[in-house]
Each structure stands twice: as C-alpha cells, then as structure tokens.
Enzyme design. Structure first.
Site, short mmCIF file in Angstrom:
data_model
loop_
_atom_site.label_atom_id
_atom_site.label_comp_id
_atom_site.label_asym_id
_atom_site.label_seq_id
_atom_site.Cartn_x
_atom_site.Cartn_y
_atom_site.Cartn_z
N PHE A 138 0.86 -1.19 0.00
CA PHE A 138 0.00 0.00 0.00
C PHE A 138 0.89 1.23 0.00
CE2 PHE A 138 -2.32 3.50 1.95
CZ PHE A 138 -3.45 3.52 1.15
N ASP A 223 9.37 2.55 1.68
CA ASP A 223 8.20 3.27 2.19
C ASP A 223 8.06 2.91 3.67
OD1 ASP A 223 5.69 4.01 3.04
OD2 ASP A 223 4.65 3.41 1.21
N LYS A 252 2.80 9.50 8.57
CA LYS A 252 2.04 9.02 9.73
C LYS A 252 2.52 9.59 11.09
CE LYS A 252 -0.77 5.33 8.05
NZ LYS A 252 -0.46 4.89 6.68
C1 LIG Z 1 -0.64 5.22 5.24
C2 LIG Z 1 0.36 4.81 4.25
C3 LIG Z 1 0.55 5.53 3.05
C4 LIG Z 1 -0.32 6.70 2.67
O1 LIG Z 1 -0.24 7.75 3.57
P1 LIG Z 1 -1.37 8.90 3.54
O2 LIG Z 1 -0.89 9.87 4.58
O3 LIG Z 1 -2.66 8.25 3.88
O4 LIG Z 1 -1.35 9.47 2.19
C5 LIG Z 1 1.54 5.12 2.20
N1 LIG Z 1 2.32 4.06 2.49
C6 LIG Z 1 2.17 3.35 3.63
C7 LIG Z 1 3.08 2.21 3.90
C8 LIG Z 1 1.18 3.69 4.53
O5 LIG Z 1 1.00 2.96 5.63
#
Ligand SMILES: *Cc1c(COP(=O)(O)O)cnc(C)c1O
Length: 393
Positions: A138, A223, A252
């Site tokens: 994700f 990420d 986050k």
């Molecule tokens: C939450 C998340 C995102 C997206 O972040 P947003 O602030 O919702 O745009 C991208 N990558 C990972 C691994 C995430 O957990």
C-alpha cells in the site's frame, strides 16, 4: 452533540468514502479516547500508527501552542528555522543527506517517484521511468500511488492510471529479478507491510533487493510511512535488516497527529531536484515541523526505543498465549509496537465486538487484525487490552 447526532450530520454532508464505525470521538488522553456519549476506549490503533505519543501528550501540546502563537505558516518561498532543524535531525539520524517535506504519506511517495524519474534522466540510461512494487503493498491513494499499490481494490473505477508501475508477487526475489527491465529505475517496498496485514519480508529478501538495485543502478526506495519512526522498536524499520535504501519516505507518526510527510535521500540523488522541479504549499511549515522535532527528540531520548522493543516483546508474548487458548487465532507476528494476527474468522466482526468492549483495533485485510498502538502503551495497558480481546474471541 452525541454520537448519533455527529454520525447523522457526517453522513449527510461528508462524501461517503469511508466505512466508519458508528462512534464519534471527542477527547483523548494518553492511550485512551472518549466518545461523544462518554464511553472510554483503550486505543490500540493510535489513529493508524499516527498518535505515537498517544493523545494530548503534554510536551507536544506545549510546543504546538507556543509555535502557534509564534508562526504557523509562511510558504516555501522563504526559510524557517523549525523546518531546517527538523531536516537536520532526520538526516543526522538516517542514511540521508537531504529531505523534501510534504503533507501526507501519498505525497511523500509521489516525491520519491518523481525524484527517481528525474534522477534517472541524469543517469547513464535516460529512458528509464518504471518503478517496481510488490503485491499486497500500500502506497497511498493519489492516482500514481494507486497505480503503485499492489491491491486491486484501490484501483477499481479509476482507470486510466498513470503508467510506469508494475507489481510483482510478495516476497519473491526471483520474480523481482525477472521483472527488472530496460525501463526500470527503482524498486519501492515497505520494510513491513502495514495495510497488507502486518507482513514481514526476510533478511535474504532485503539483501537480495539491495544487490539487485546495485547491479542494475536502480534506486531502492523504502516506504517507511507506517513502519518507521520507532514503530518496530528501531528508529527505521530497515535497521533490523542492515540494508540501507537510497530513498526513504516517512509520514504518519512524524507529526504525531499533524499532517506532515517527508522524502529522504542521499545527496547524489537529491541533487536531481532543482528549484522549480517539485513543490507543495504547506510542506514542512513551522507549526508541523516544531511538533515533529519535539516528537523526534522524545523518540531519540536514551531508553525510549529500548522500551518499545521490550514492551513489544511482552505484547507479542501475550498474543502468543492468547493463540494457545483461542483457535480462531491462526498466527501472530510483530516487531516492537507493530503487530498483527491472522484469524480463521472475519477480522471486521472481531473489531466491532472489541469496539463494543472499549478496545480500538482494526482489520486491514479480510482475516487480519492490526495492532499499532501509541508507542507509550504500558504493560498494564497491554494486559488490559489482551483481557478484552480474549473476552471478544
Ligand atoms: C498510510 C500509508 C501511506 C499513505 O499515507 P497517507 O498519509 O494516507 O497518504 C503510504 N504508504 C504506507 C506504507 C502507509 O501505511
């Protein structure tokens, strides 16, 4: 307003993109939340790995109030001290030399992909733009990031998606090797898959990815939006594997509830961004940066990360015991305060029952539970939640 009134108003005026639980929160303190009807909940979700210091942390509240009184926003046409200091702190505690600030995780990943593409233009093979990602991953909800994400459910209805992304099977190094082609410029993976249901890769996988990137002059992008910043008991999740990326994205927890994202890179790569190539209006404004700096100070204080690992082990031990007595739990796994379970029953039902018992958890995938509580969660609060979870199961 009570829960029902807030829910009714929301459902009338907010676009219906979320399947929400019928609860409206009005107040938080430490690891607890209160809803509009006065019910108290133990928070094992932390706003999806965001409220790393829980709710209303006194030091965060203080720095937020002070910075709000001093300077909230100026735009990136000018310099501000909190932004400079936060960038310094992030670089001094990572492999990176430079940072780009934005406002969310998706935007941090967009910055990473744009950086990879513009960097590729300055490399030996200028025709490269493709980024490889993995299934179950994700990376966010912008058009480019749903193209990058390895889950079909986020893509449905939004075609045509931006080109230049390809997903390969999860945790399959041979498949990744086979996928690298003449157009590939980067590989982007989450060191721990959060939305995928708390999934871990092996040491060999990361070592293999690093070698693959080195052999083909690809950028390795981690990420760490969910898994970074102490979540796994190390400042960065990749530290568990001794493999260093070229680019890293964070968000986050970084603002402990205020919106901020960051894209970190080594100098040679960051140099591909020149004035005018990338921008965002709010990115790294003094308010969010002052708060993020305070969070990092607390996180980096001696003993804080050790405490996360110690209580994380305790948490995992408790989940393992729960598994012995409850056959609906098929598997448990975790590092630090990033834990998950696979169930033989739908996770959503367990989450709803837990909410009724005053425990906030979530189910990112059909049969999975995710626990990403505030990093300050105590052993007593672990026991308290485990007892409620046992009752629910
Ligand atoms: C939450 C998340 C995102 C997206 O972040 P947003 O602030 O919702 O745009 C991208 N990558 C990972 C691994 C995430 O957990």
């Amino acid at each position: 307003m009570n829960n029902q009134e807030i829910i009714a108003l929301t459902d009338q005026f907010i676009m219906q993109t979320y399947g929400r639980f019928p609860v409206a929160f009005v107040k938080g303190e430490g690891c607890y939340l209160w809803d509009a009807n006065g019910k108290k909940y133990l928070d094992w979700l932390g706003g999806i790995a965001v409220n790393a210091l829980g709710h209303a942390h006194p030091e965060i509240v203080q720095v937020l109030a002070e910075q709000a009184k001093t300077l909230i926003h100026t735009s990136n046409l000018f310099y501000t001290e909190p932004q400079a200091r936060l960038a310094q702190l992030l670089c001094e505690h990572s492999f990176a030399d430079r940072v780009f600030f934005c406002n969310s995780g998706a935007e941090a990943n967009e910055a990473a992909v744009k950086l990879a593409r513009i960097w590729a233009k300055s490399s030996a093979n200028k025709e490269r733009y493709e980024v490889l990602t993995v299934e179950k991953s994700f990376h966010g909800r912008t058009l480019a990031m749903i193209a990058a994400t390895g889950q079909d459910k986020v893509k449905k209805g939004f075609a045509p998606l931006p080109e230049g992304f390809r997903t390969v099977p999860f945790h399959d190094l041979e498949a990744m090797k086979a996928a690298v082609g003449p157009k590939t410029c980067a590989i982007m993976v989450e060191p721990v898959l959060g939305e995928g249901g708390i999934l871990f890769h092996s040491q060999e996988y990361f070592t293999g990815l690093r070698k693959l990137c080195d052999d083909h002059q690809l950028l390795l992008v981690f990420d760490e939006i969910q898994s970074g910043l102490g979540r796994t008991g190390r400042l960065w999740a990749h530290e568990h594997y001794g493999v260093t990326p070229d680019v890293l994205t964070s968000a986050k927890a970084l603002g402990t509830g205020l919106p901020i994202g960051a894209c970190l890179a080594r100098e040679e790569i960051a140099a591909a961004f020149t004035p005018g190539t990338h921008a965002t209006t709010y990115g790294g404004n003094p308010l969010v940066c002052a708060v993020a700096e305070k969070f990092l100070e607390i996180l980096l204080a001696p003993g804080f990360l050790d405490g996360i690992r110690e209580r994380g082990d305790y948490f995992l031990g408790g989940l393992k015991k729960l598994m012995e007595t409850h056959e609906t739990i098929r598997e448990v796994r975790g590092k630090g305060m990033m834990l998950g379970a696979t169930l033989s029953i739908p996770g959503r039902e367990v989450v709803a029952a837990a909410m009724a018992q005053g425990l906030i958890i979530n189910s990112p995938q059909e049969n999975a539970l995710r626990f990403v509580p505030p990093l300050i969660l105590t052993k007593e609060q672990i026991d308290e939640g485990l007892a409620r979870l046992a009752g629910v199961l």
